[in-house]
Design a protein around this motif. Sequence first.
Motif, PDB file in Angstrom:
ATOM      1  N   HIS A 189      -6.777  38.625   8.415  1.00  0.00           N
ATOM      2  CA  HIS A 189      -6.421  37.956   9.669  1.00  0.00           C
ATOM      3  C   HIS A 189      -7.526  37.003  10.124  1.00  0.00           C
ATOM      4  O   HIS A 189      -8.662  37.073   9.648  1.00  0.00           O
ATOM      5  CB  HIS A 189      -6.142  39.000  10.761  1.00  0.00           C
ATOM      6  CG  HIS A 189      -4.841  39.702  10.574  1.00  0.00           C
ATOM      7  ND1 HIS A 189      -3.673  39.301  11.190  1.00  0.00           N
ATOM      8  CD2 HIS A 189      -4.510  40.789   9.816  1.00  0.00           C
ATOM      9  CE1 HIS A 189      -2.687  40.110  10.841  1.00  0.00           C
ATOM     10  NE2 HIS A 189      -3.171  41.024  10.009  1.00  0.00           N
ATOM     11  N   ASN A 190      -7.135  36.107  11.039  1.00  0.00           N
ATOM     12  CA  ASN A 190      -8.082  35.144  11.603  1.00  0.00           C
ATOM     13  C   ASN A 190      -8.804  35.828  12.778  1.00  0.00           C
ATOM     14  O   ASN A 190      -8.261  35.942  13.885  1.00  0.00           O
ATOM     15  CB  ASN A 190      -7.337  33.896  12.087  1.00  0.00           C
ATOM     16  CG  ASN A 190      -8.289  32.751  12.405  1.00  0.00           C
ATOM     17  OD1 ASN A 190      -9.278  32.546  11.705  1.00  0.00           O
ATOM     18  ND2 ASN A 190      -7.993  32.002  13.461  1.00  0.00           N
ATOM     19  N   CYS A 191     -10.020  36.285  12.531  1.00  0.00           N
ATOM     20  CA  CYS A 191     -10.769  37.054  13.515  1.00  0.00           C
ATOM     21  C   CYS A 191     -11.754  36.149  14.259  1.00  0.00           C
ATOM     22  O   CYS A 191     -12.631  35.535  13.648  1.00  0.00           O
ATOM     23  CB  CYS A 191     -11.517  38.200  12.833  1.00  0.00           C
ATOM     24  SG  CYS A 191     -10.394  39.429  12.084  1.00  0.00           S
ATOM     25  N   LEU A 192     -11.610  36.102  15.573  1.00  0.00           N
ATOM     26  CA  LEU A 192     -12.419  35.234  16.432  1.00  0.00           C
ATOM     27  C   LEU A 192     -13.565  36.055  16.993  1.00  0.00           C
ATOM     28  O   LEU A 192     -13.353  37.021  17.729  1.00  0.00           O
ATOM     29  CB  LEU A 192     -11.560  34.661  17.559  1.00  0.00           C
ATOM     30  CG  LEU A 192     -10.169  34.153  17.136  1.00  0.00           C
ATOM     31  CD1 LEU A 192      -9.408  33.619  18.349  1.00  0.00           C
ATOM     32  CD2 LEU A 192     -10.274  33.099  16.046  1.00  0.00           C
ATOM     33  N   SER A 193     -14.803  35.678  16.666  1.00  0.00           N
ATOM     34  CA  SER A 193     -15.954  36.539  16.933  1.00  0.00           C
ATOM     35  C   SER A 193     -16.821  36.038  18.089  1.00  0.00           C
ATOM     36  O   SER A 193     -16.899  34.842  18.368  1.00  0.00           O
ATOM     37  CB  SER A 193     -16.821  36.680  15.677  1.00  0.00           C
ATOM     38  OG  SER A 193     -16.093  37.310  14.645  1.00  0.00           O
ATOM     39  N   TYR A 194     -17.503  37.003  18.694  1.00  0.00           N
ATOM     40  CA  TYR A 194     -18.424  36.769  19.817  1.00  0.00           C
ATOM     41  C   TYR A 194     -19.848  36.761  19.281  1.00  0.00           C
ATOM     42  O   TYR A 194     -20.306  37.738  18.689  1.00  0.00           O
ATOM     43  CB  TYR A 194     -18.221  37.864  20.855  1.00  0.00           C
ATOM     44  CG  TYR A 194     -19.099  37.759  22.084  1.00  0.00           C
ATOM     45  CD1 TYR A 194     -18.998  36.668  22.938  1.00  0.00           C
ATOM     46  CD2 TYR A 194     -19.996  38.771  22.405  1.00  0.00           C
ATOM     47  CE1 TYR A 194     -19.782  36.584  24.083  1.00  0.00           C
ATOM     48  CE2 TYR A 194     -20.784  38.693  23.553  1.00  0.00           C
ATOM     49  CZ  TYR A 194     -20.673  37.600  24.383  1.00  0.00           C
ATOM     50  OH  TYR A 194     -21.448  37.521  25.512  1.00  0.00           O
ATOM     51  N   GLY A 238      -5.756  33.819  16.970  1.00  0.00           N
ATOM     52  CA  GLY A 238      -6.230  34.895  16.117  1.00  0.00           C
ATOM     53  C   GLY A 238      -6.430  36.195  16.857  1.00  0.00           C
ATOM     54  O   GLY A 238      -5.940  36.387  17.968  1.00  0.00           O
ATOM     55  N   VAL A 239      -7.194  37.086  16.206  1.00  0.00           N
ATOM     56  CA  VAL A 239      -7.463  38.430  16.711  1.00  0.00           C
ATOM     57  C   VAL A 239      -8.853  38.442  17.340  1.00  0.00           C
ATOM     58  O   VAL A 239      -9.788  37.843  16.795  1.00  0.00           O
ATOM     59  CB  VAL A 239      -7.393  39.462  15.569  1.00  0.00           C
ATOM     60  CG1 VAL A 239      -7.683  40.871  16.089  1.00  0.00           C
ATOM     61  CG2 VAL A 239      -6.034  39.416  14.886  1.00  0.00           C
ATOM     62  N   ILE A 240      -8.996  39.131  18.464  1.00  0.00           N
ATOM     63  CA  ILE A 240     -10.309  39.262  19.113  1.00  0.00           C
ATOM     64  C   ILE A 240     -10.665  40.731  19.277  1.00  0.00           C
ATOM     65  O   ILE A 240      -9.799  41.604  19.293  1.00  0.00           O
ATOM     66  CB  ILE A 240     -10.353  38.545  20.485  1.00  0.00           C
ATOM     67  CG1 ILE A 240      -9.301  39.116  21.436  1.00  0.00           C
ATOM     68  CG2 ILE A 240     -10.199  37.047  20.307  1.00  0.00           C
ATOM     69  CD1 ILE A 240      -9.409  38.576  22.857  1.00  0.00           C
ATOM     70  N   TYR A 241     -11.968  40.991  19.417  1.00  0.00           N
ATOM     71  CA  TYR A 241     -12.522  42.340  19.568  1.00  0.00           C
ATOM     72  C   TYR A 241     -13.472  42.279  20.763  1.00  0.00           C
ATOM     73  O   TYR A 241     -14.633  41.909  20.624  1.00  0.00           O
ATOM     74  CB  TYR A 241     -13.260  42.702  18.270  1.00  0.00           C
ATOM     75  CG  TYR A 241     -13.741  44.125  18.134  1.00  0.00           C
ATOM     76  CD1 TYR A 241     -13.153  45.179  18.809  1.00  0.00           C
ATOM     77  CD2 TYR A 241     -14.811  44.409  17.275  1.00  0.00           C
ATOM     78  CE1 TYR A 241     -13.595  46.484  18.639  1.00  0.00           C
ATOM     79  CE2 TYR A 241     -15.273  45.709  17.097  1.00  0.00           C
ATOM     80  CZ  TYR A 241     -14.657  46.745  17.782  1.00  0.00           C
ATOM     81  OH  TYR A 241     -15.107  48.042  17.606  1.00  0.00           O
TER      82      TYR A 241
END
Length: 298
Positions: A189-194, A238-241
């Motif tokens: 998946h397209n994971c959008l990171s901090y 995308g997906v965020i955490y």
Amino acid sequence: MDRITSMRVFVRAADAGSFSAAARHIGMSAAMATKHVDALEVRLGVKLFHRTTKRKSLNLTEAGSEYLEACERILADIDETEAAVSSQRIKASGLLRMNAPVSFGARFIAPLVPEFCKRHPEVKLELGLNDSLQDLIAGSWDLAIRIGKLTDSPLRVRRLGDSCMQVCASPDYLDTRGVPRTVKDLTQHNCLSYTLSTMQDSEHWAFGKKGEFHVSVSGDLISNNGDALVAAAVAGQGVIYQPNFIVYEAVKRGDLVVLELDKPAIEIGGIHVLYPPDRHPPAKVRVMIDYLVEMFSE
């Protein structure tokens, strides 16, 4: 000898006309009072009193009269300054500088400011929002909000509440790319990171209560601001955490969906207010801490 004490002895002796009377008022021996004035005369290089063995009373010299006026002015300023500073520990007043993370501060601290200022009209609040770690002492901050596990430091701490991490994506994204069921599925998946987090970067996300599970991720957006990532995720990128306090509004609206994976999210610790290690913090600091504890308990 302490110069301020010597000045007080001198002023009291000039008013009372004798060292013994001055000594009784201040609470020292007549001999010690005499030594204080002697020390002043040595430091100044002039006589402050006319002293004879026949006369018990003290009379000021010309230099003594000038010095008396100066001492009375200086001591009055000192007393006024000390009283003003002491009153700050009793009555909440003055400038209160508080630092908080951008997203948390905007969502949860800023809305509390009007009521606080209404309760304490003599306190002027400066709210600094910054996601990078600010040095409380070097930055002259009175208070700071910190989220996560705290490192050992001399700062004092009050816990305001808890926070947890959540993996989220928009319904449109999930309809298009599918719903990840395990942490390993995130690799697809397209994971959008901090970028400011110790628990994730552009290539790895940590899971498990202590961060013991690491999964390789990739994505086309990284940011140092959680709100920017939420906006991108809501738009279907995308997906965020992210922590629950950042995503909860979007989740409540249905713009984001919280994903349940096979590994728990990492524990990030609590929400805390930190302040300098003063045994008797000013009233403006105490009332803000009490106010935050009250508001967050609700």
